[in-house]
Design a protein around this motif. Structure first.
Motif, short mmCIF file in Angstrom:
data_model
loop_
_atom_site.label_atom_id
_atom_site.label_comp_id
_atom_site.label_asym_id
_atom_site.label_seq_id
_atom_site.Cartn_x
_atom_site.Cartn_y
_atom_site.Cartn_z
N MET A 98 -12.71 -2.35 0.02
CA MET A 98 -11.77 -1.84 1.01
C MET A 98 -10.59 -2.78 1.18
SD MET A 98 -12.95 1.03 1.56
CE MET A 98 -11.60 1.47 2.62
N THR A 99 -10.78 -4.06 0.90
CA THR A 99 -9.66 -4.99 0.94
C THR A 99 -8.65 -4.66 -0.15
OG1 THR A 99 -11.06 -6.76 1.82
CG2 THR A 99 -9.00 -7.42 0.77
N SER A 100 -9.13 -4.38 -1.35
CA SER A 100 -8.22 -4.02 -2.43
C SER A 100 -7.51 -2.70 -2.14
CB SER A 100 -8.96 -3.94 -3.76
OG SER A 100 -9.96 -2.95 -3.73
N VAL A 101 -8.20 -1.76 -1.51
CA VAL A 101 -7.56 -0.48 -1.16
C VAL A 101 -6.47 -0.69 -0.13
CG1 VAL A 101 -7.95 1.76 -0.06
CG2 VAL A 101 -9.56 0.93 -1.77
N ARG A 102 -6.78 -1.37 0.94
CA ARG A 102 -5.82 -1.52 2.04
C ARG A 102 -4.65 -2.41 1.65
NH1 ARG A 102 -11.07 -2.19 5.89
NH2 ARG A 102 -11.42 0.04 6.26
N VAL A 103 -4.94 -3.52 1.00
CA VAL A 103 -3.84 -4.40 0.58
C VAL A 103 -2.93 -3.69 -0.41
CG1 VAL A 103 -3.30 -6.52 -0.68
CG2 VAL A 103 -5.09 -6.53 1.06
N GLY A 104 -3.53 -2.96 -1.35
CA GLY A 104 -2.72 -2.26 -2.34
C GLY A 104 -1.73 -1.29 -1.71
N TYR A 105 -2.20 -0.46 -0.80
CA TYR A 105 -1.31 0.53 -0.19
C TYR A 105 -0.29 -0.11 0.73
CZ TYR A 105 -3.80 4.55 -2.06
OH TYR A 105 -4.32 5.49 -2.92
N LEU A 106 -0.70 -1.12 1.48
CA LEU A 106 0.22 -1.75 2.41
C LEU A 106 1.32 -2.54 1.68
CD1 LEU A 106 -2.26 -3.00 5.16
CD2 LEU A 106 -0.60 -1.13 5.34
N VAL A 107 1.03 -3.06 0.51
CA VAL A 107 2.05 -3.77 -0.27
C VAL A 107 2.92 -2.79 -1.04
CG1 VAL A 107 2.40 -5.39 -2.18
CG2 VAL A 107 0.69 -5.89 -0.43
N ALA A 108 2.33 -1.67 -1.47
CA ALA A 108 3.08 -0.71 -2.28
C ALA A 108 4.21 -0.05 -1.48
CB ALA A 108 2.13 0.36 -2.82
N LEU A 109 4.01 0.16 -0.19
CA LEU A 109 5.03 0.86 0.60
C LEU A 109 6.36 0.09 0.65
CD1 LEU A 109 5.68 3.34 2.30
CD2 LEU A 109 4.79 2.13 4.30
N PRO A 110 6.39 -1.19 1.03
CA PRO A 110 7.67 -1.90 0.99
C PRO A 110 8.21 -2.09 -0.41
CG PRO A 110 5.89 -3.40 1.57
CD PRO A 110 5.31 -2.03 1.63
N ALA A 111 7.32 -2.17 -1.41
CA ALA A 111 7.79 -2.29 -2.80
C ALA A 111 8.52 -1.01 -3.22
CB ALA A 111 6.62 -2.57 -3.73
N LEU A 112 8.01 0.15 -2.81
CA LEU A 112 8.71 1.40 -3.10
C LEU A 112 10.06 1.45 -2.39
CD1 LEU A 112 8.71 4.18 -4.41
CD2 LEU A 112 7.44 5.06 -2.44
N PHE A 113 10.12 0.92 -1.19
CA PHE A 113 11.40 0.83 -0.48
C PHE A 113 12.38 -0.05 -1.27
CE2 PHE A 113 14.33 -1.07 2.54
CZ PHE A 113 14.75 0.04 3.27
N GLY A 114 11.86 -1.14 -1.85
CA GLY A 114 12.71 -2.01 -2.66
C GLY A 114 13.25 -1.31 -3.90
N ILE A 115 12.43 -0.47 -4.52
CA ILE A 115 12.89 0.32 -5.67
C ILE A 115 13.99 1.29 -5.24
CG2 ILE A 115 12.22 2.07 -7.36
CD1 ILE A 115 9.47 0.75 -7.48
N ALA A 116 13.78 1.95 -4.12
CA ALA A 116 14.73 2.98 -3.68
C ALA A 116 16.08 2.40 -3.31
CB ALA A 116 14.14 3.74 -2.49
N TRP A 117 16.10 1.23 -2.69
CA TRP A 117 17.35 0.68 -2.17
C TRP A 117 17.70 -0.65 -2.80
CZ3 TRP A 117 19.47 4.55 0.12
CH2 TRP A 117 18.69 5.50 0.80
N ALA A 118 17.28 -0.87 -4.02
CA ALA A 118 17.59 -2.14 -4.70
C ALA A 118 19.10 -2.31 -4.85
CB ALA A 118 16.93 -2.17 -6.07
N PRO A 119 19.67 -3.41 -4.33
CA PRO A 119 21.12 -3.61 -4.45
C PRO A 119 21.55 -4.15 -5.81
CG PRO A 119 20.14 -5.42 -3.23
CD PRO A 119 19.03 -4.47 -3.54
N ALA A 120 20.60 -4.69 -6.57
CA ALA A 120 20.93 -5.27 -7.87
C ALA A 120 19.74 -5.09 -8.80
CB ALA A 120 21.26 -6.76 -7.71
#
Length: 231
Positions: A98-120
């Motif tokens: 459950m640690t791998s599940v929760r950490v994975g999803y919680l880290v993936a959300l801001p990473a997807l935000f970084g992909i969407a709004w990457a300035p460079a």
């Protein structure tokens, strides 16, 4: 034919017959938790497949990079997924799945935000790498969790969890492709963020289900034999 001087042996009662009517594991299937997990997997599949198909276009069109640069960010993303699978297994063994599940999803959300709004472009590459690792941290844990939710139907659990992980996103890809053609790639990534919030919230609330200890062995079987009749 009954032997002379003997009576018929008493019927034997085994532990298996005493448990007649129960599942093979002696545990009930938890369909409610499995349905929640299926919803999480569908929500995982949609952004994973869509990012795979559009991250290189995002680099080329929105960040004005070359075709080689677009291929590089896609390669980074897919290679990070392989790393995430191995890392997720290690995290699950050491700290619990459950640690791998929760950490994975919680880290993936801001990473997807970084992909969407990457300035460079470097930010896009880094975000894609983190997103790839984070998305595959819970991959193996989700399969084993599905099997524990349905202990009497492990084949069904494995087939649905693995099949939907690949198929659900592919079924939704035409809709996101249409959105990209009409509104542009930023609209696609904004929609992905909105969609991905749902499985993230559901994933952190999934219940753990540990495997119970095996049943104690049945007591030895004893036949009741009558003494010989005196002749």
């Amino acid at each position: 034919m009954r032997s002379r001087g003997h009576t018929a042996a008493a019927p034997l009662v085994t532990g298996a017959s005493a448990k007649a009517g129960t599942g093979a594991t002696g545990r009930a299937d938890d369909w409610r938790s499995f349905a929640r997990l299926v919803a999480v997997i569908v929500g995982w599949s949609i952004p994973y497949v869509t990012v795979t198909s559009m991250v290189s276009l995002h680099a080329e069109r929105d960040l004005e990079q070359s075709t080689a640069a677009g291929a590089a960010v896609l390669s980074t993303y897919t290679a990070a997924g392989a790393v995430g699978t191995l890392l997720g297994g290690w995290v699950g063994d050491r700290y619990g799945r459950m640690t791998s599940v929760r950490v994975g999803y919680l880290v993936a959300l801001p990473a997807l935000f970084g992909i969407a709004w990457a300035p460079a472009f470097p930010v896009l590459v880094l975000s894609a790498a983190v997103f790839g690792v984070a998305m595959f941290l819970p991959f193996a844990a989700q399969v084993t969790l599905a099997q524990d939710y349905l202990p009497n139907r492990p084949g069904t659990a494995s087939g649905l969890s693995l099949g939907l992980a690949m198929a659900a996103g592919g079924l939704c890809s035409p809709a996101f492709g249409r959105l990209a053609d009409t509104s542009g790639l930023p609209a696609v990534f904004s929609a992905l963020l909105a969609v991905f919030v749902v499985p993230v919230v559901m994933a952190v609330r999934l219940p753990e289900r540990t495997r119970s200890a095996p049943d104690a062995p049945s007591p030895p079987l004893v036949e009741a034999v009558q003494p010989h009749e005196a002749r």
